[in-house]
Design a protein around this motif. Sequence first.
Motif, PDB file in Angstrom:
ATOM      1  N   PRO A  91      69.660  60.052 108.315  1.00  0.00           N
ATOM      2  CA  PRO A  91      68.525  60.414 107.263  1.00  0.00           C
ATOM      3  C   PRO A  91      67.988  61.569 106.844  1.00  0.00           C
ATOM      4  O   PRO A  91      67.413  62.207 105.936  1.00  0.00           O
ATOM      5  CB  PRO A  91      67.611  58.976 107.515  1.00  0.00           C
ATOM      6  CG  PRO A  91      68.259  58.616 108.631  1.00  0.00           C
ATOM      7  CD  PRO A  91      69.245  59.207 109.192  1.00  0.00           C
ATOM      8  N   GLN A  92      67.973  62.453 107.998  1.00  0.00           N
ATOM      9  CA  GLN A  92      67.225  63.966 108.189  1.00  0.00           C
ATOM     10  C   GLN A  92      68.499  64.478 106.999  1.00  0.00           C
ATOM     11  O   GLN A  92      67.982  65.630 105.926  1.00  0.00           O
ATOM     12  CB  GLN A  92      67.040  64.407 109.109  1.00  0.00           C
ATOM     13  CG  GLN A  92      65.462  63.801 110.170  1.00  0.00           C
ATOM     14  CD  GLN A  92      65.627  64.938 111.244  1.00  0.00           C
ATOM     15  OE1 GLN A  92      65.925  66.260 111.296  1.00  0.00           O
ATOM     16  NE2 GLN A  92      66.139  63.863 112.095  1.00  0.00           N
ATOM     17  N   ARG A 150      67.154  73.648 117.574  1.00  0.00           N
ATOM     18  CA  ARG A 150      67.008  73.624 118.787  1.00  0.00           C
ATOM     19  C   ARG A 150      67.754  74.785 119.082  1.00  0.00           C
ATOM     20  O   ARG A 150      67.643  75.291 120.566  1.00  0.00           O
ATOM     21  CB  ARG A 150      66.773  72.918 119.494  1.00  0.00           C
ATOM     22  CG  ARG A 150      65.178  71.867 119.525  1.00  0.00           C
ATOM     23  CD  ARG A 150      65.039  70.531 120.255  1.00  0.00           C
ATOM     24  NE  ARG A 150      66.284  69.997 120.509  1.00  0.00           N
ATOM     25  CZ  ARG A 150      66.860  69.394 121.069  1.00  0.00           C
ATOM     26  NH1 ARG A 150      65.954  68.974 122.429  1.00  0.00           N
ATOM     27  NH2 ARG A 150      67.729  69.139 121.360  1.00  0.00           N
ATOM     28  N   ALA A 151      68.410  74.803 118.597  1.00  0.00           N
ATOM     29  CA  ALA A 151      69.972  75.723 119.567  1.00  0.00           C
ATOM     30  C   ALA A 151      70.111  77.048 117.791  1.00  0.00           C
ATOM     31  O   ALA A 151      71.382  76.757 117.864  1.00  0.00           O
ATOM     32  CB  ALA A 151      70.928  74.676 119.268  1.00  0.00           C
ATOM     33  N   ALA A 166      73.869  74.853 104.488  1.00  0.00           N
ATOM     34  CA  ALA A 166      73.308  73.759 103.745  1.00  0.00           C
ATOM     35  C   ALA A 166      71.949  73.773 102.749  1.00  0.00           C
ATOM     36  O   ALA A 166      72.028  72.878 101.889  1.00  0.00           O
ATOM     37  CB  ALA A 166      74.569  72.532 103.473  1.00  0.00           C
ATOM     38  N   THR A 167      71.519  73.248 103.991  1.00  0.00           N
ATOM     39  CA  THR A 167      70.081  72.639 104.576  1.00  0.00           C
ATOM     40  C   THR A 167      68.947  73.860 105.334  1.00  0.00           C
ATOM     41  O   THR A 167      69.062  73.969 105.834  1.00  0.00           O
ATOM     42  CB  THR A 167      69.621  71.203 104.718  1.00  0.00           C
ATOM     43  OG1 THR A 167      70.933  70.835 106.625  1.00  0.00           O
ATOM     44  CG2 THR A 167      70.328  70.162 103.858  1.00  0.00           C
ATOM     45  N   ARG A 168      68.217  72.904 104.812  1.00  0.00           N
ATOM     46  CA  ARG A 168      66.712  74.625 105.329  1.00  0.00           C
ATOM     47  C   ARG A 168      66.525  73.316 107.296  1.00  0.00           C
ATOM     48  O   ARG A 168      66.326  72.172 106.505  1.00  0.00           O
ATOM     49  CB  ARG A 168      66.419  74.495 104.926  1.00  0.00           C
ATOM     50  CG  ARG A 168      66.488  75.581 103.529  1.00  0.00           C
ATOM     51  CD  ARG A 168      64.614  76.543 102.884  1.00  0.00           C
ATOM     52  NE  ARG A 168      65.482  76.988 101.954  1.00  0.00           N
ATOM     53  CZ  ARG A 168      65.907  78.298 101.990  1.00  0.00           C
ATOM     54  NH1 ARG A 168      65.786  78.581 103.506  1.00  0.00           N
ATOM     55  NH2 ARG A 168      66.131  78.950 101.291  1.00  0.00           N
ATOM     56  N   PRO A 169      65.149  73.801 107.623  1.00  0.00           N
ATOM     57  CA  PRO A 169      64.972  73.573 109.179  1.00  0.00           C
ATOM     58  C   PRO A 169      63.731  72.568 108.401  1.00  0.00           C
ATOM     59  O   PRO A 169      63.368  73.087 106.993  1.00  0.00           O
ATOM     60  CB  PRO A 169      65.073  74.145 109.373  1.00  0.00           C
ATOM     61  CG  PRO A 169      65.117  75.372 109.813  1.00  0.00           C
ATOM     62  CD  PRO A 169      66.213  75.227 107.703  1.00  0.00           C
ATOM     63  N   SER A 170      63.415  71.449 108.461  1.00  0.00           N
ATOM     64  CA  SER A 170      62.074  70.384 108.519  1.00  0.00           C
ATOM     65  C   SER A 170      60.580  71.542 107.864  1.00  0.00           C
ATOM     66  O   SER A 170      60.920  72.767 108.519  1.00  0.00           O
ATOM     67  CB  SER A 170      61.878  69.309 108.909  1.00  0.00           C
ATOM     68  OG  SER A 170      61.212  69.376 110.375  1.00  0.00           O
ATOM     69  N   LYS A 174      61.580  72.078 112.936  1.00  0.00           N
ATOM     70  CA  LYS A 174      62.618  70.851 113.558  1.00  0.00           C
ATOM     71  C   LYS A 174      63.939  70.339 113.314  1.00  0.00           C
ATOM     72  O   LYS A 174      63.483  70.201 111.820  1.00  0.00           O
ATOM     73  CB  LYS A 174      61.466  69.613 114.417  1.00  0.00           C
ATOM     74  CG  LYS A 174      60.256  70.561 115.505  1.00  0.00           C
ATOM     75  CD  LYS A 174      59.487  69.942 116.442  1.00  0.00           C
ATOM     76  CE  LYS A 174      58.343  69.992 116.557  1.00  0.00           C
ATOM     77  NZ  LYS A 174      57.304  69.617 117.063  1.00  0.00           N
ATOM     78  N   GLY A 175      64.181  68.980 113.679  1.00  0.00           N
ATOM     79  CA  GLY A 175      65.255  68.237 112.972  1.00  0.00           C
ATOM     80  C   GLY A 175      66.378  69.497 113.497  1.00  0.00           C
ATOM     81  O   GLY A 175      66.831  70.316 114.111  1.00  0.00           O
ATOM     82  N   ILE A 176      67.592  68.917 112.099  1.00  0.00           N
ATOM     83  CA  ILE A 176      69.181  69.005 111.601  1.00  0.00           C
ATOM     84  C   ILE A 176      68.751  69.753 110.576  1.00  0.00           C
ATOM     85  O   ILE A 176      68.197  69.667 109.960  1.00  0.00           O
ATOM     86  CB  ILE A 176      69.231  67.714 112.479  1.00  0.00           C
ATOM     87  CG1 ILE A 176      69.417  67.154 111.075  1.00  0.00           C
ATOM     88  CG2 ILE A 176      69.200  67.103 113.276  1.00  0.00           C
ATOM     89  CD1 ILE A 176      70.035  67.090 109.993  1.00  0.00           C
TER      90      ILE A 176
END
Length: 194
Positions: A91-92, A150-151, A166-170, A174-176
């Motif tokens: 979903p993220q 986180r990595a 292709a996407t920015r973090p939230s 955090k997140g993916i």
Amino acid sequence: MNAPSAPAVRVLSGVDVLAHADALRSVYVDAFCAPPWNEDENKAAEFAERLPHDARRPGYTAALAVTGRDVLGFASGWTTLPPFPTDRCYPQAAAGLGARRTEDWLCGAFEVDELVVRPGAHGSGLAGELLDAVTAGAPEGRSWLLTSVRAPRAMAFYHRQGWTQATRPSPDGKGIVVFLGPRHPARGREPLPL
């Protein structure tokens, strides 16, 4: 005295990987139970439980780095089928790309699910070899993956390998994030990351 031989990278399809399940679990523990992932044995057990199901997914492919009888690392993945999944971190990814891009860019593409190298093999180029081997047969060059913010070392590694974020973090950092493979045709369509 003979120098140790370089690991051989073997590509396996489908359930053929199950003959190496114990070795893959061992590599998973070595890599993910340490920082920055800090996973516990339960996560390794979940990986081992998922493996027989994952190996039966359409397009499942695994690349194993083997030296003698030891597995030093592996990469694995499968074809992402529509409709786009709604479990795990999917979903993220969909929220970051939007429904149209998710369907166009990720469905039908090869999804790299795991890329794992034992700590003693870090910096050897082995992870890049595994990533190249597992994505070599990606349909029309379309490959993608998710990684955690986180990595930062993993994110830097994918950039060095020619993958495009292709996407920015939230907004909370955090997140993916979604990465598109070096031959993915969507890389030049829109300014990235979205």
